[in-house]
Design a protein around this motif. Structure first.
Motif, PDB file in Angstrom:
ATOM      1  N   ASN A  33     -61.000 -35.039  51.806  1.00 30.42           N
ATOM      2  CA  ASN A  33     -61.139 -33.809  50.854  1.00 30.42           C
ATOM      3  C   ASN A  33     -61.826 -34.490  49.596  1.00 30.42           C
ATOM      4  O   ASN A  33     -61.221 -35.313  48.812  1.00 30.42           O
ATOM      5  CB  ASN A  33     -59.793 -33.473  50.611  1.00 30.42           C
ATOM      6  CG  ASN A  33     -59.606 -32.164  49.545  1.00 30.42           C
ATOM      7  OD1 ASN A  33     -60.684 -31.892  48.969  1.00 30.42           O
ATOM      8  ND2 ASN A  33     -58.614 -31.397  49.461  1.00 30.42           N
ATOM      9  N   GLU A  34     -63.056 -34.100  49.216  1.00 26.55           N
ATOM     10  CA  GLU A  34     -63.676 -34.682  48.183  1.00 26.55           C
ATOM     11  C   GLU A  34     -62.995 -34.346  46.639  1.00 26.55           C
ATOM     12  O   GLU A  34     -63.220 -34.843  45.838  1.00 26.55           O
ATOM     13  CB  GLU A  34     -65.218 -34.258  48.133  1.00 26.55           C
ATOM     14  CG  GLU A  34     -65.789 -34.688  49.322  1.00 26.55           C
ATOM     15  CD  GLU A  34     -67.028 -33.932  49.653  1.00 26.55           C
ATOM     16  OE1 GLU A  34     -67.475 -32.874  48.861  1.00 26.55           O
ATOM     17  OE2 GLU A  34     -67.875 -34.241  50.782  1.00 26.55           O
ATOM     18  N   ARG A  35     -62.079 -33.239  46.771  1.00 27.54           N
ATOM     19  CA  ARG A  35     -61.875 -32.697  45.617  1.00 27.54           C
ATOM     20  C   ARG A  35     -60.483 -33.763  44.995  1.00 27.54           C
ATOM     21  O   ARG A  35     -60.569 -34.102  43.943  1.00 27.54           O
ATOM     22  CB  ARG A  35     -61.182 -31.573  45.739  1.00 27.54           C
ATOM     23  CG  ARG A  35     -60.417 -30.641  44.617  1.00 27.54           C
ATOM     24  CD  ARG A  35     -60.046 -29.359  44.798  1.00 27.54           C
ATOM     25  NE  ARG A  35     -59.323 -28.712  43.704  1.00 27.54           N
ATOM     26  CZ  ARG A  35     -57.980 -28.851  43.380  1.00 27.54           C
ATOM     27  NH1 ARG A  35     -57.048 -29.341  44.599  1.00 27.54           N
ATOM     28  NH2 ARG A  35     -57.464 -28.376  42.342  1.00 27.54           N
ATOM     29  N   ASP A  36     -59.911 -34.417  45.892  1.00 25.63           N
ATOM     30  CA  ASP A  36     -58.805 -35.233  45.700  1.00 25.63           C
ATOM     31  C   ASP A  36     -58.746 -36.720  46.232  1.00 25.63           C
ATOM     32  O   ASP A  36     -58.050 -37.511  45.996  1.00 25.63           O
ATOM     33  CB  ASP A  36     -57.426 -34.770  45.970  1.00 25.63           C
ATOM     34  CG  ASP A  36     -57.421 -34.467  47.498  1.00 25.63           C
ATOM     35  OD1 ASP A  36     -58.100 -34.578  48.284  1.00 25.63           O
ATOM     36  OD2 ASP A  36     -56.163 -33.602  47.776  1.00 25.63           O
ATOM     37  N   GLY A  37     -59.823 -36.797  47.010  1.00 24.94           N
ATOM     38  CA  GLY A  37     -60.263 -38.064  47.610  1.00 24.94           C
ATOM     39  C   GLY A  37     -59.136 -38.299  48.674  1.00 24.94           C
ATOM     40  O   GLY A  37     -59.404 -39.650  49.479  1.00 24.94           O
ATOM     41  N   LEU A  38     -58.395 -37.528  49.268  1.00 27.94           N
ATOM     42  CA  LEU A  38     -57.529 -37.765  50.320  1.00 27.94           C
ATOM     43  C   LEU A  38     -58.133 -37.547  51.639  1.00 27.94           C
ATOM     44  O   LEU A  38     -58.735 -36.727  51.781  1.00 27.94           O
ATOM     45  CB  LEU A  38     -56.383 -36.941  50.441  1.00 27.94           C
ATOM     46  CG  LEU A  38     -55.258 -37.228  49.082  1.00 27.94           C
ATOM     47  CD1 LEU A  38     -54.162 -36.072  49.208  1.00 27.94           C
ATOM     48  CD2 LEU A  38     -54.759 -38.507  49.068  1.00 27.94           C
ATOM     49  N   THR A  39     -58.040 -38.521  52.611  1.00 26.93           N
ATOM     50  CA  THR A  39     -58.607 -38.505  53.859  1.00 26.93           C
ATOM     51  C   THR A  39     -57.602 -37.844  54.908  1.00 26.93           C
ATOM     52  O   THR A  39     -56.288 -38.592  54.975  1.00 26.93           O
ATOM     53  CB  THR A  39     -59.044 -39.653  54.571  1.00 26.93           C
ATOM     54  OG1 THR A  39     -60.117 -40.136  53.586  1.00 26.93           O
ATOM     55  CG2 THR A  39     -59.780 -39.757  56.004  1.00 26.93           C
ATOM     56  N   HIS A  40     -57.868 -37.121  55.755  1.00 26.27           N
ATOM     57  CA  HIS A  40     -56.819 -36.576  56.762  1.00 26.27           C
ATOM     58  C   HIS A  40     -57.389 -36.760  58.271  1.00 26.27           C
ATOM     59  O   HIS A  40     -58.279 -36.369  58.417  1.00 26.27           O
ATOM     60  CB  HIS A  40     -56.731 -34.805  56.455  1.00 26.27           C
ATOM     61  CG  HIS A  40     -56.469 -34.629  55.069  1.00 26.27           C
ATOM     62  ND1 HIS A  40     -55.246 -34.804  54.699  1.00 26.27           N
ATOM     63  CD2 HIS A  40     -57.180 -34.155  54.137  1.00 26.27           C
ATOM     64  CE1 HIS A  40     -55.087 -34.215  53.347  1.00 26.27           C
ATOM     65  NE2 HIS A  40     -56.096 -34.112  52.995  1.00 26.27           N
ATOM     66  N   ASP A  41     -56.684 -37.689  58.600  1.00 26.84           N
ATOM     67  CA  ASP A  41     -57.139 -38.168  60.263  1.00 26.84           C
ATOM     68  C   ASP A  41     -56.061 -37.811  61.133  1.00 26.84           C
ATOM     69  O   ASP A  41     -55.062 -38.260  61.451  1.00 26.84           O
ATOM     70  CB  ASP A  41     -57.276 -39.704  60.120  1.00 26.84           C
ATOM     71  CG  ASP A  41     -57.976 -40.252  61.450  1.00 26.84           C
ATOM     72  OD1 ASP A  41     -58.263 -39.297  62.238  1.00 26.84           O
ATOM     73  OD2 ASP A  41     -58.247 -41.379  61.445  1.00 26.84           O
ATOM     74  N   PHE A  42     -56.640 -36.610  61.951  1.00 30.21           N
ATOM     75  CA  PHE A  42     -55.978 -36.203  63.248  1.00 30.21           C
ATOM     76  C   PHE A  42     -56.887 -36.232  64.326  1.00 30.21           C
ATOM     77  O   PHE A  42     -56.568 -35.819  65.541  1.00 30.21           O
ATOM     78  CB  PHE A  42     -55.578 -34.631  62.949  1.00 30.21           C
ATOM     79  CG  PHE A  42     -54.589 -34.298  61.795  1.00 30.21           C
ATOM     80  CD1 PHE A  42     -53.289 -34.611  61.967  1.00 30.21           C
ATOM     81  CD2 PHE A  42     -55.394 -33.954  60.552  1.00 30.21           C
ATOM     82  CE1 PHE A  42     -52.468 -34.495  60.827  1.00 30.21           C
ATOM     83  CE2 PHE A  42     -54.465 -33.693  59.315  1.00 30.21           C
ATOM     84  CZ  PHE A  42     -53.113 -34.322  59.465  1.00 30.21           C
ATOM     85  N   SER A  43     -57.673 -37.079  64.426  1.00 25.29           N
ATOM     86  CA  SER A  43     -58.540 -37.416  65.657  1.00 25.29           C
ATOM     87  C   SER A  43     -57.949 -38.015  66.825  1.00 25.29           C
ATOM     88  O   SER A  43     -58.683 -37.978  67.919  1.00 25.29           O
ATOM     89  CB  SER A  43     -59.743 -38.566  65.013  1.00 25.29           C
ATOM     90  OG  SER A  43     -59.226 -39.643  64.722  1.00 25.29           O
TER      91      SER A  43
END
Length: 201
Positions: A33-43
């Motif tokens: 999420n470029e808005r808050d810099g958080l990466t969400h990894d559900f790969s």
């Protein structure tokens, strides 16, 4: 007998949610999420049979076919802290159909939504979890709250307009729109069951 379940719910910041995180989870992907810099990894998530983005017919908004670009654009388009950034539809898929037939049915409904609202629709088909009912095939369809254009996201879709505005412009309020969508889903499911030679009575 097919079960024509369709539910709709918003994905909104007021509930602490983000469209990027939701899309990553449903499609089993890794998105930032470029808005808050958080990466969400559900790969590593299992149970996702297929994930795909559908655009309105004859759309040239090819940029929106990339999941990261689409949902980061949705995040940027909304400035309010309580903004609704996506709409999600969940549908129960007829277990009588084969996986390929369920994919064709889901894609057809995603295209119906995209064409009706001029939006991008990101859908994911989920298989039943281990130990759950083997008939529990379902799909999540995330739709942008804004129309998708070649240059980016534009005006709000009719589903996001206030009922007062819709009625003043002789358009159906959101409750009637949802009723129409449920009927469209039931019609599509019936059509695909009949096409497969299955008895739907």
């Amino acid at each position: 007998m097919a079960i024509y379940h369709l539910s709709m719910k918003p994905i909104a910041r007021s509930g602490g949610r983000s469209a990027v995180a939701s899309a990553a989870y449903r499609a089993a992907e890794r998105l930032t999420n470029e808005r808050d810099g958080l990466t969400h990894d559900f790969s590593n998530r299992t149970g996702v049979g297929h994930a795909e983005i559908v655009l309105p017919a004859r759309s040239s908004a090819y940029w929106a076919m990339k999941r990261s670009a689409l949902w980061n654009a949705a995040e940027r388009a909304e400035k309010r802290s309580d903004a609704r950034i996506a709409r999600e539809f969940e549908v129960a898929l007829p277990h009588e159909l084969t996986p390929d037939q369920r994919l064709v049915l889901t894609r057809a409904f995603a295209l119906h939504l995209a064409n009706r609202y001029g939006a991008a629709v990101d859908f994911a088909i989920h298989r039943p979890g281990e130990g759950s009912d083997i008939r529990n095939c379902h799909a999540h369809l995330m739709m942008t709250t804004r129309q998708v254009t070649e240059a980016g996201l534009g005006d709000k879709t009719l589903l996001e307009r206030e009922n007062r505005w819709l009625l003043a412009n002789h358009l159906p309020p959101s409750q009637l729109q949802l009723k129409d969508l449920r009927q469209a889903w039931e019609h599509l499911a019936n059509t695909h069951l009949e096409r497969a030679g299955l008895d739907i009575r």
